[in-house]
Every structure is written in structure tokens, then in C-alpha cells.
Motif scaffolding. Structure first.
Motif, mmCIF file in Angstrom:
data_model
loop_
_atom_site.group_PDB
_atom_site.id
_atom_site.type_symbol
_atom_site.label_atom_id
_atom_site.label_comp_id
_atom_site.label_asym_id
_atom_site.label_seq_id
_atom_site.Cartn_x
_atom_site.Cartn_y
_atom_site.Cartn_z
ATOM 1 N N GLY A 1 51.253 59.501 10.667
ATOM 2 C CA GLY A 1 51.304 58.090 10.308
ATOM 3 C C GLY A 1 50.852 57.840 8.883
ATOM 4 N N GLY A 2 49.775 58.515 8.460
ATOM 5 C CA GLY A 2 49.283 58.334 7.105
ATOM 6 C C GLY A 2 50.233 58.882 6.064
ATOM 7 N N LEU A 3 50.789 60.069 6.300
ATOM 8 C CA LEU A 3 51.690 60.676 5.326
ATOM 9 C C LEU A 3 52.998 59.898 5.210
ATOM 10 C CD1 LEU A 3 51.172 64.477 6.109
ATOM 11 C CD2 LEU A 3 50.199 63.136 4.235
ATOM 12 N N VAL A 4 53.491 59.402 6.332
ATOM 13 C CA VAL A 4 54.739 58.640 6.285
ATOM 14 C C VAL A 4 54.528 57.297 5.588
ATOM 15 C CG1 VAL A 4 56.461 57.449 7.699
ATOM 16 C CG2 VAL A 4 55.744 59.767 8.291
ATOM 17 N N ALA A 5 53.408 56.634 5.861
ATOM 18 C CA ALA A 5 53.171 55.302 5.312
ATOM 19 C C ALA A 5 52.735 55.326 3.854
ATOM 20 C CB ALA A 5 52.117 54.577 6.147
ATOM 21 N N VAL A 6 51.945 56.314 3.461
ATOM 22 C CA VAL A 6 51.359 56.320 2.117
ATOM 23 C C VAL A 6 51.874 57.477 1.271
ATOM 24 C CG1 VAL A 6 49.215 56.289 0.791
ATOM 25 C CG2 VAL A 6 49.300 55.213 3.046
ATOM 26 N N GLY A 7 51.887 58.675 1.837
ATOM 27 C CA GLY A 7 52.369 59.820 1.088
ATOM 28 C C GLY A 7 51.312 60.901 0.938
ATOM 29 N N ASN A 8 51.743 62.041 0.449
ATOM 30 C CA ASN A 8 50.896 63.219 0.289
ATOM 31 C C ASN A 8 50.248 63.198 -1.086
ATOM 32 O OD1 ASN A 8 49.716 65.718 0.754
ATOM 33 N ND2 ASN A 8 51.535 66.872 0.142
ATOM 34 N N HIS A 9 49.150 62.432 -1.218
ATOM 35 C CA HIS A 9 48.477 62.257 -2.499
ATOM 36 C C HIS A 9 47.071 62.849 -2.440
ATOM 37 C CE1 HIS A 9 51.821 59.730 -3.577
ATOM 38 N NE2 HIS A 9 51.534 58.843 -2.621
ATOM 39 N N PRO A 10 46.437 63.078 -3.604
ATOM 40 C CA PRO A 10 45.071 63.616 -3.606
ATOM 41 C C PRO A 10 44.098 62.686 -2.890
ATOM 42 C CG PRO A 10 46.073 63.846 -5.776
ATOM 43 C CD PRO A 10 47.009 62.988 -4.961
ATOM 44 N N LEU A 11 43.025 63.280 -2.385
ATOM 45 C CA LEU A 11 41.982 62.550 -1.665
ATOM 46 C C LEU A 11 40.679 62.663 -2.439
ATOM 47 C CD1 LEU A 11 40.927 61.132 0.988
ATOM 48 C CD2 LEU A 11 40.438 63.443 1.832
ATOM 49 N N VAL A 12 39.974 61.573 -2.584
ATOM 50 C CA VAL A 12 38.676 61.566 -3.259
ATOM 51 C C VAL A 12 37.598 61.886 -2.236
ATOM 52 C CG1 VAL A 12 37.021 60.180 -4.554
ATOM 53 C CG2 VAL A 12 39.469 59.920 -4.972
ATOM 54 N N GLY A 13 36.793 62.910 -2.524
ATOM 55 C CA GLY A 13 35.757 63.339 -1.605
ATOM 56 C C GLY A 13 34.525 62.459 -1.657
#
Length: 454
Positions: free
Chosen positions: A152-164
Motif C-alpha cells: 500500500g505504501g509503495l503503490v501510493a507514495v513510491g520507493n523513496h529514501p526513508l529518514v531514520g
């Protein structure tokens, strides 16, 4: 001759009628998945998280009070972490209650123990089959939560970097690995709750408390984690592993508390399951009024687990040498300064300013708690910090004020309190349009077992 033939054939018939653990496991698994509530749970776990993450990621109002909730519109990898935080608190305890907490009690309600014993002819194999079947269903539910929220997250937003949680950026590949590892780590406390569910189902029989026991135990442990308990007590509870995965999203990763939480949870899982098996094998199935409930539930269930808590607290305290809350002034200052430096660099990239490294910023933080008369240690929402940094080629020292709310588990929320050019507004104006200001408000993590020098 005629007298010995039936005697010889009887053992062979008994042997042929035996049901193996594999066959019993398949039978118990079919019984579980044929229940309408189990099917409903499977559908919900494989569909609802994805819809929730996709819907929330598109909204302007975000679950900012949830870890990684602020980053849901920026990357698809934040959604499964939001669901993971919710699952550890509510979903997984309830799922283990419905599955493991009812797997034995259902036979008591239906009165089918005699039929099952005649068919299988071994209480030991019955216990193994039921435990394995409930474990399989629980793993299927957990996999559904993780897979659905990630898709759901990848389809809605995309494969982007994540801030830790220390402000550093994780590339999509690294973020995927950390998210998968975080979900794998919570399997250990889930197994602990499943073992408690098996114990309650065996010891309390048809009593509703057997079904509710994992949820009640999980709620009690969550309340304990919210109290200002010593760090050794906190780490000695299985519920700590539902929190400690946060340490995977710092650099370097805070693996010590996470490994302790996993080991403690597995010890609880083995102990509770072994106690459930002992009670089950000692049960008198010839007495229809005996459903397992009674004094044995306390003597063989509650007291051993209470003793296990005392032992694990003593062992954790001796191995780690941890004392107090684990939250000190030096740790808070180090964590805040490190995260501010990473996020300042991210803001610099957003505003298309000259690049600067964390080493050249030389960010430091000075924090106090309440007032100078109060020792700056322990959790609380009265932490006040001033962050200072130096820009190359600029003589003046930059400063920013933050109000910190530090919880007992080491997580903190830093709320910017000026200057407005740095952390005063929720949005910053970038060359491509308005974007969330990473320095306005952010989550961080204090390593409870980390030295004061970090």
C-alpha cells in the motif's frame, strides 16, 4: 491358534490407527481456517493495512503522534513502520488471543476431547499439532500485515529514501531491509504472547479469561513500559521487543536492547509453551467436568511466569550493568545534536543552498530539564534544549531552541521553538514548491544502554 490371532492383530490395528503429528497438524490447520472469524482476520490483515496506508499517505492530516507518521507522504517505507507500531500495541496481542488463546478451549466448549483422543491416541501429538497449527495461522496474519502495508505504501507514495530516527537518510534498498528486519524482530514477542495464549487456553479451559489472557498480559506490560521503571526491568519484559526495533533506524544501529528483547521473548515463548504442555499432559480427560481450570492455573502457570520475570530482571541487570532510567543529559544532548545535523543537511538540500557536511557543522546541544534545581535525567515533557552550529565561512554561531518530550522507552519528540527561519514553520518554500520542514518537529531515539559519549 484362534485365541492368539486376535491378540497379535490388536497391536497392529492400534499402530495402524495412530495419527502422525503431520496429519494431526493438517487436520488442526483445516479446523482453524474453516472458522469464519479466522478467515475474516486473514482477509483483514491482508487487505486493511494497505488501504489504510494508501489512504492516509494521501491526506494532509497525518498520524504525527505515531513513529514515522510524519514521513508517510514522502516514502512508501514509512507506512509499514506505522502499522508495525500499531500492531505491536494492539493488533498482535488481539490476534494471538483469538488464535492461540482459543485453540484448546474450543474443544472444551464443544465437548470433543474424547473423539479427538480416540482418533489420535496421543495427547502429546495433539498438543504438538494444535500448537503448530496456531503458530502457522499467526505467522500468516503477521505476514499479511507486513506485506499489505508495504504494498500500500509503495503503490501510493513510491520507493523513496526513508529518514531514520537520527536524521540520516536510508536509501530505498537499505530502508527495505530495515523494514523487513523490524517485522521479523517482532515475531519473537508475538511467539511469547502465543505461548501465553496456549497456556491460558489449556489452564483455564472454557473460561473467557483463557481467550483474553494474551491481550491482558500485553496490556499490563505496555502499561509497565509507560511507567518510569528502571531500564533493567523494562528490558526484561517481552513487550520491549515490540519497541526495540526502533534502534534499527539509527546509525550505528542500537542492537543491544533489541537482541536482549528478542532473547527474553523467546525464553518466555519456550517457558509458556512448555508449561502449557505439562498441564495438558497431566489433565484427566475421563472427567467431563475437568476443563483444566482451577488451582493448577496459578501454581503451574502464574507463579512460574512471575518467577521468570524476577530471574530475567536479575540476569539483564547483571549482564548490562544498567541502572536507573537510562535517560541522561549527555545522551539526550548527543542524540539531539546528531539528528539536528543530519536534518539540517536535508533542509539545506531542500532549499538548494551550498552543501555542508555534519562534520563541518559541529552541531552541539545544551539541555536542561524543568529548571537548574532539577536533575536533567529521566523521561518527561519538560526538556528544553538549545542547539548550536557553525556554518563554514560564517563567524556567527547559529542557534535553535527545541522543547523535548522524552518517553520512558527513550523515544523523544523535538518541537522547534525558533528561530522561524530554521524551525519556526511547518513548511519551507523550495524551488519546486512548499515542502515539510524537517527541522520543525521530528522524532528521535535515546539509546538506553549506550554510553554517555554515544
Amino acid at each position: 491358534m484362534t485365541a492368539t490371532a486376535p491378540a497379535t492383530a490388536a497391536p497392529e490395528a492400534a499402530t495402524a490407527a495412530r495419527v502422525s503429528v503431520a496429519r494431526g497438524y493438517r487436520f488442526e490447520l483445516v479446523k482453524l481456517v474453516s472458522q469464519w472469524r479466522i478467515r475474516l482476520l486473514v482477509l483483514a490483515c491482508w487487505i486493511a493495512p494497505g488501504l489504510f496506508v494508501a489512504g492516509v499517505s494521501r491526506q494532509s492530516t497525518l498520524p504525527a503522534d505515531t513513529l514515522f507518521g510524519r514521513w508517510m507522504p514522502a516514502t512508501g517505507w514509512a507506512g509499514p513502520l506505522v502499522i508495525l507500531g500499531f500492531s505491536g500495541t494492539w493488533a498482535l496481542p488481539l490476534l494471538t488471543s483469538v488464535v492461540a488463546g482459543d485453540v484448546f478451549a474450543s474443544e472444551d466448549r464443544l465437548g470433543t476431547w474424547r473423539h479427538l483422543l480416540v482418533a489420535v491416541r496421543s495427547p502429546r501429538r495433539i498438543f504438538a499439532a494444535k500448537a503448530l497449527a496456531s503458530l502457522t495461522v499467526i505467522l500468516l496474519l503477521v505476514a499479511g500485515l507486513a506485506a499489505s502495508s508495504t504494498i500500500g505504501g509503495l503503490v501510493a507514495v513510491g520507493n523513496h529514501p526513508l529518514v531514520g530516527l537520527d536524521g540520516h537518510s536510508l536509501a530505498p534498498g537499505a530502508a527495505a531491509g530495515r523494514v523487513l528486519l523490524a517485522w521479523a524482530c517482532v515475531l519473537a514477542p508475538t511467539l511469547a504472547l502465543a505461548g501465553i495464549g496456549l497456556l491460558g487456553s489449556v489452564a483455564l479451559g472454557r473460561s473467557p479469561m483463557g481467550l483474553l489472557l494474551p491481550a491482558v498480559v500485553a496490556l499490563a506490560m505496555q502499561l509497565a513500559q509507560m511507567l518510569p521503571l528502571p531500564v533493567a526491568v523494562r528490558l526484561a519484559l517481552p513487550s520491549w521487543a515490540f519497541i526495540a526495533w526502533n534502534g534499527l533506524f539509527t546509525a550505528p544501529a542500537q542492537l543491544g536492547p533489541l537482541l536482549i528483547g528478542i532473547v527474553v521473548s523467546l525464553v518466555w515463548a519456550v517457558t509458556a509453551t512448555a508449561l502449557a504442555q505439562v498441564l495438558f499432559l497431566r489433565r484427566d480427560f475421563t472427567n467431563l467436568t475437568d476443563d483444566g481450570a482451577g488451582r493448577r492455573a496459578v501454581t503451574a502457570g502464574l507463579l512460574p511466569l512471575a518467577g521468570l520475570v524476577a530471574v530475567t530482571i536479575a540476569v539483564v541487570a547483571a549482564v548490562t550493568g544498567a541502572t536507573g532510567s537510562g535517560i541522561s543529559q549527555d545522551k539526550v544532548q548527543h542524540s539531539l545534536a546528531t539528528e539536528f545535523a543530519h536534518l539540517y543537511r536535508l533542509q539545506t538540500e531542500q532549499l538548494n543552498r551550498p552543501a555542508v557536511t555534519e562534520a563541518r557543522l559541529k552541531a552541539t546541544a545544551t539541555c536542561d530539564k524543568g529548571s537548574v534545581k532539577v536533575a536533567a535525567e529521566g523521561p518527561g515533557n519538560d526538556w528544553r534544549c538549545v542547539v548550536s552550529w557553525h556554518l563554514p565561512g560564517v563567524e556567527a554561531t547559529g542557534t535553535a531552541v527545541y522543547q523535548l518530550d522524552v518517553t520512558s522507552d527513550g523515544r523523544f519528540v523535538a518541537d522547534g521553538d525558533g528561530p522561524k527561519e530554521v524551525n519556526g514553520y511547518f513548511l519551507v518554500r523550495t524551488p519546486t514548491g512548499d515542502a515539510p520542514n524537517p527541522l520543525w518537529q521530528f522524532d528521535g531515539n535515546v539509546g538506553l544502554l549506550r554510553s554517555s559519549k554515544g
